[in-house]
Design a protein around this motif. Structure first.
Motif, PDB file in Angstrom:
ATOM      1  N   THR A 129       9.953  -4.474  -4.171  1.00 19.48           N
ATOM      2  CA  THR A 129       9.062  -5.024  -3.150  1.00 19.48           C
ATOM      3  C   THR A 129       7.948  -4.002  -2.974  1.00 19.48           C
ATOM      4  O   THR A 129       8.215  -2.809  -2.753  1.00 19.48           O
ATOM      5  N   ILE A 130       6.712  -4.471  -3.121  1.00 21.35           N
ATOM      6  CA  ILE A 130       5.550  -3.584  -3.089  1.00 21.35           C
ATOM      7  C   ILE A 130       4.623  -3.995  -1.959  1.00 21.35           C
ATOM      8  O   ILE A 130       4.303  -5.181  -1.799  1.00 21.35           O
ATOM      9  N   HIS A 131       4.212  -3.011  -1.188  1.00 19.93           N
ATOM     10  CA  HIS A 131       3.194  -3.217  -0.155  1.00 19.93           C
ATOM     11  C   HIS A 131       1.919  -2.580  -0.683  1.00 19.93           C
ATOM     12  O   HIS A 131       1.942  -1.452  -1.167  1.00 19.93           O
ATOM     13  N   TYR A 132       0.813  -3.308  -0.606  1.00 18.95           N
ATOM     14  CA  TYR A 132      -0.455  -2.760  -1.120  1.00 18.95           C
ATOM     15  C   TYR A 132      -1.626  -3.463  -0.450  1.00 18.95           C
ATOM     16  O   TYR A 132      -1.437  -4.385   0.336  1.00 18.95           O
ATOM     17  N   TYR A 133      -2.809  -3.016  -0.774  1.00 17.12           N
ATOM     18  CA  TYR A 133      -4.041  -3.662  -0.331  1.00 17.12           C
ATOM     19  C   TYR A 133      -4.792  -4.137  -1.557  1.00 17.12           C
ATOM     20  O   TYR A 133      -4.744  -3.502  -2.614  1.00 17.12           O
ATOM     21  N   THR A 134      -5.480  -5.268  -1.403  1.00 13.94           N
ATOM     22  CA  THR A 134      -6.373  -5.724  -2.470  1.00 13.94           C
ATOM     23  C   THR A 134      -7.670  -4.925  -2.369  1.00 13.94           C
ATOM     24  O   THR A 134      -7.892  -4.201  -1.387  1.00 13.94           O
ATOM     25  N   VAL A 135      -8.533  -5.103  -3.357  1.00 16.04           N
ATOM     26  CA  VAL A 135      -9.833  -4.427  -3.347  1.00 16.04           C
ATOM     27  C   VAL A 135     -10.636  -4.804  -2.092  1.00 16.04           C
ATOM     28  O   VAL A 135     -11.400  -3.996  -1.564  1.00 16.04           O
ATOM     29  N   ASP A 136     -10.407  -6.031  -1.605  1.00 19.20           N
ATOM     30  CA  ASP A 136     -11.120  -6.483  -0.398  1.00 19.20           C
ATOM     31  C   ASP A 136     -10.452  -6.018   0.895  1.00 19.20           C
ATOM     32  O   ASP A 136     -10.912  -6.369   1.995  1.00 19.20           O
ATOM     33  N   GLY A 137      -9.364  -5.286   0.784  1.00 19.74           N
ATOM     34  CA  GLY A 137      -8.710  -4.744   1.969  1.00 19.74           C
ATOM     35  C   GLY A 137      -7.656  -5.657   2.576  1.00 19.74           C
ATOM     36  O   GLY A 137      -7.149  -5.394   3.658  1.00 19.74           O
TER      37      GLY A 137
END
Ligand code: CO
Length: 184
Positions: A129-137
């Protein structure tokens, strides 16, 4: 356009550093970096373009591999027919949970930053399970398994200063835990 000459090779300290988190909104420089990294992967998987520019095929590329010590990685994962099954740029990714059960690729792994072939299984969690942000935040949490999970683990390793061969059992490179999923 990123070419092989722009890819940092094993031995460069940037590959062994923990990459710095990015802040939002991303600067134009980092937005462009995200585009360039994804463009490399797309081009590298196109036989004609890859041959023309002598690109080694890749399914993932992390910012430290182009000399940028920041938490960004592009993934473009095809299935065995070449259809893209996962495409994303991770910004500030974190693995929030992982399975005890491991998986590895039957052929081992390679890396655009490692020029020699290093044989051995590279055990990684089968599910992540990965938590991240896209390039757009945009904030995202996703669950992945098998090949996309393996590629994600490989790229997130880069952001923590690790290379794939660090995970190979030194004494017995083909030793595996009993219930490991071997993906071909
Ligand atoms: Co790599």
């Amino acid at each position: 356009m990123i070419l092989m000459k722009d890819i940092v090779r094993d031995g460069d300290p940037v590959l062994r550093q923990v990459a710095k988190p990015l802040t939002f909104p991303l600067s134009d420089h980092y937005k462009q970096l995200a585009e360039d990294m994804m463009e490399y992967l797309v081009n590298s998987q196109d036989p004609k373009i890859a041959e023309k520019h002598q690109l080694r095929a890749g399914v993932g590329l992390a910012a430290p591999q182009v000399g940028e010590g920041v938490q960004m990685a592009a993934l473009l994962v095809p299935d065995d027919k070449g259809e893209i099954i996962f495409k994303e740029v991770y910004v500030n990714p974190e693995i929030v949970s992982e399975s005890v059960r491991q998986a590895c690729l039957s052929e081992g792994e390679g890396c655009l930053s490692v020029d020699k072939v290093i044989n051995g299984y590279v055990p990684r969690p089968d599910k992540l399970t990965i938590h991240y942000y896209t390039v757009d935040g945009e904030e995202k949490t996703i669950r992945l398994k098998d090949y996309p999970a393996i590629v994600s683990s490989h790229e997130i390793d880069h952001l923590n200063g690790h290379l794939f061969y660090d995970r190979i059992n030194k004494k017995d490179p083909f030793a595996l835990k009993e219930d490991t999923v071997v993906i071909s």
